[in-house]
Design a protein around this motif. Structure first.
Motif, PDB file in Angstrom:
ATOM      1  N   PRO A  46       0.800  -1.227   0.000  1.00 19.76           N
ATOM      2  CA  PRO A  46       0.000   0.000   0.000  1.00 19.76           C
ATOM      3  C   PRO A  46       0.834   1.279   0.000  1.00 19.76           C
ATOM      4  N   ASP A  50       1.050   4.788  -5.093  1.00 17.81           N
ATOM      5  CA  ASP A  50       1.133   5.907  -6.041  1.00 17.81           C
ATOM      6  C   ASP A  50       2.165   5.631  -7.134  1.00 17.81           C
ATOM      7  N   TRP A  53       0.700   2.879  -9.426  1.00 19.87           N
ATOM      8  CA  TRP A  53      -0.349   3.364 -10.319  1.00 19.87           C
ATOM      9  C   TRP A  53       0.232   4.214 -11.446  1.00 19.87           C
ATOM     10  N   TYR A  71      -7.464  -1.623  -2.497  1.00 21.21           N
ATOM     11  CA  TYR A  71      -7.265  -0.527  -3.461  1.00 21.21           C
ATOM     12  C   TYR A  71      -8.520   0.062  -4.091  1.00 21.21           C
ATOM     13  N   PRO A  74      -8.622   4.009  -3.241  1.00 21.11           N
ATOM     14  CA  PRO A  74      -7.515   4.757  -3.858  1.00 21.11           C
ATOM     15  C   PRO A  74      -7.554   4.760  -5.392  1.00 21.11           C
ATOM     16  N   HIS A  77     -10.016   7.301  -6.850  1.00 20.27           N
ATOM     17  CA  HIS A  77      -9.521   8.678  -6.816  1.00 20.27           C
ATOM     18  C   HIS A  77      -8.449   8.958  -7.874  1.00 20.27           C
ATOM     19  N   LYS A  78      -7.992   7.946  -8.579  1.00 14.80           N
ATOM     20  CA  LYS A  78      -7.042   8.121  -9.683  1.00 14.80           C
ATOM     21  C   LYS A  78      -7.766   8.262 -11.029  1.00 14.80           C
ATOM     22  N   SER A  91     -15.663   4.458  -4.844  1.00 15.53           N
ATOM     23  CA  SER A  91     -14.965   3.185  -4.798  1.00 15.53           C
ATOM     24  C   SER A  91     -15.106   2.518  -6.157  1.00 15.53           C
TER      25      SER A  91
END
Length: 144
Positions: A46, A50, A53, A71, A74, A77-78, A91
């Motif tokens: 985790p 970033d 990704w 994930y 997260p 949000h990408k 989500s």
């Protein structure tokens, strides 16, 4: 022939990922349909998400990602855009690459579960339920 240099690549992302059945299921479907596509299981810690990704996004032949714990939030949000199902719970359980290279999120955890209950002959309307857990999948189920 599957897995050539022109293959569309899909990823199953989880941490850990060893329990994931999606790669085997999808690869069998790709083979049956004669598609030059493959799904690979990938994981990262985790704290490295970033960086991971950014690498997924830089890999131009990755067309989509199936997302599991931890994930789902997260990854959402990408994404540059999302289906209403994903947006209302922030989500994602799947993302696909758009023509401009950005990601589009969806989350069908809830609707898939409800559809499965209905297909099994279970009546849901007017019933009381106990839901334990409200993570990415649980939040999606709550909104169905």
């Amino acid at each position: 022939m599957r897995g050539t240099g022109k293959a569309d690549v899909f990823v199953m992302l989880a941490h850990p990922v060893g329990h994931a059945k999606s790669p085997g299921i999808f690869n069998e479907i790709f083979e049956q349909k004669g598609l030059d596509s493959l799904m690979v299981p990938l994981s990262c810690r985790p704290e490295d998400f970033d960086t991971f990704w950014a690498g997924i996004t830089a890999a131009e032949n990755i067309r989509g990602v199936i997302i599991s714990v931890p994930y789902k939030v997260p990854v959402y949000h990408k994404c540059a855009a999302a289906h209403d199902r994903a947006a209302r719970v922030q989500s994602a359980n799947s993302v696909r690459r758009q023509a401009d290279g950005t990601w589009y999120a969806d989350n069908f955890d809830g609707v898939g579960f409800i559809d499965g209950l209905k297909a099994g002959g279970h009546r849901i309307a007017g019933r009381r339920i106990l839901q334990v857990g409200a993570g990415g999948a649980g939040a999606s189920l709550t909104y169905c």
